[in-house]
Design an enzyme around this catalytic site. Structure first.
Site: not given
Length: 407
Positions: A98, A290, A317, A364
């Site tokens: 990332r 999100d 993410k 998530r």
């Protein structure tokens, strides 16, 4: 560990206490570490917040923040101003993929001493803490708000404060405003106007206790449950109508699915009675990316088409969330088209039962797909990945009469 989820009742009722927002918690922990004198109530019990707390009290040279992206960004700036301290900031294999280059470049332009241990632009990074004299920095406005917030959080500790010039169209404005509000609640002055953020220098703050609102991102899964149920009444604490969190837009978005939100003094109640479902919806989520996964799965369960835009940050993410969503929705029988910044879901046919949802080390993904169990039994792989933000998620599902079978 895999969890199989089922729910056989038409009506969902219950009352839950949701953990504090990790977004608010992590900002306040940085401020508290820089200025002391703060007490934080209703702090998040998420893995990300525990990682942040541990990192801020660590005396080790190497600080490993695992999967915690917020911690990586905020701590990069924090350790850059810890005069005389050397820190190697690292994380999980995915974290090392990332990018942090834009934040590092901004800090370097302010005089920070940061180098890459392996790959240019990516963690791990070595930070030689020093006293930064710069009082201004410029960067593109459409980057992750966490980069901008990281600079805002250290701004008041600089001798002349900090002016941040944002170039172009700002994305994720609510998170910038949240950071500003957390600073102001702590006693630090600042402003955000015409793409210019000003944070005033501050030597010390007065003692005070700051409460953390519960996490609206976590509330999204219960909005999805309410929408997918035939009837629902779910009370969630602690929430307020005038929220700092961008994801509080859920209250408006989910009206389309027949879910009404009542605001009480310190809680919200989600109610749904039998009603027609929309044929299609369209939402720009640039200020609340999100909740994209949650909305997409809600639409899948209802057979509703949707077009979600403003999703360019989802590719960096915990996983590439757009690709992950496409993969797992199509397993269930949905049809999805994605680009770099949008997702389009076609009206779905009959859902497939007992599909195993891969979670890609992304909390998530697990929580967004769990509500589909109201329609068909579903299996969540690596189910406890939810501890990153919501360790009590499955026990809260059980309070709403979900059957959680551990394998």
């Amino acid at each position: 560990m895999k969890f199989k989820l089922k729910h056989s009742q038409e009506t969902v009722k219950g009352a839950l206490q949701i953990t504090g927002s990790k977004s608010e918690s992590n900002r306040l922990l940085i401020i508290e570490s820089l200025f002391k004198n703060l007490e934080i109530s209703n702090l998040s019990n998420s893995d990300d917040t525990q990682v942040m707390k541990k990192a801020l009290t660590s005396n080790e040279v190497e600080v490993d923040i695992h999967h915690a992206g917020t911690a990586m960004r905020f701590l990069t700036a924090y350790f850059a101003v810890q005069e005389g301290r050397e820190t190697v900031l690292t994380g999980s294999p995915r974290m090392q993929e990332r990018p942090v280059k834009l934040l590092v470049e901004a800090l370097r332009s302010m005089g920070a001493d940061i180098s890459y241990e392996r790959n240019e632009g990516y963690p791990p990074i070595r930070i030689q803490g020093k006293k930064l004299q710069a009082n201004a920095v410029s960067l593109q406005a459409n980057i992750s708000s966490q980069y901008i917030s990281a600079l805002m959080l250290i701004g008041a500790s600089l001798p002349e404060g900090l002016t941040i010039n944002l170039e172009g169209q700002v994305t994720s404005t609510p998170y910038i405003l949240m950071t500003l509000e957390m600073l102001q609640r702590s006693g630090i002055q600042g402003s955000f106007e015409d793409n210019i953020i000003r944070i005033e220098a501050c030597a010390a703050v007065s003692p005070k206790t700051i409460p953390v609102e519960s996490d609206w991102s976590s509330a999204s899964y219960f909005y999805s449950i309410a929408a997918l149920a035939e009837e629902a009444e779910i009370r969630l604490s602690n929430y307020r109508k005038e929220s700092l969190q961008g994801d509080s837009c859920l209250a408006t978005i989910y009206q389309q699915f027949g879910v009404e939100t009542s605001f009480e003094e310190n809680s919200i109640t989600l109610k749904k009675s039998k009603c027609s479902k929309p044929a299609s919806i369209s939402e720009d989520l640039r200020n609340s990316p999100d909740i994209a996964q949650t909305i997409a799965v809600t639409c899948l369960g209802l057979g509703t088409a949707c077009k979600l835009t403003g999703l360019h940050t989802l590719k960096i993410k915990e996983t590439d969330r757009l690709v992950a969503l496409k993969n797992e929705i199509e397993k269930l029988g949905g049809e999805v088209v994605i680009s770099d910044e949008h997702l389009e879901l076609k009206p779905s046919a009959i859902l497939k039962e007992n599909v195993e949802i891969e979670t890609y080390n992304d909390h998530r993904m697990a929580m967004a797909f769990a509500p589909i169990a109201l329609k068909v039994p579903v299996i969540i792989a690596d189910a406890m990945v939810v501890s990153k933000s919501y360790p009590d998620f499955y026990s809260d599902l059980e309070k709403l009469n979900f059957e959680v079978i551990k394998d």
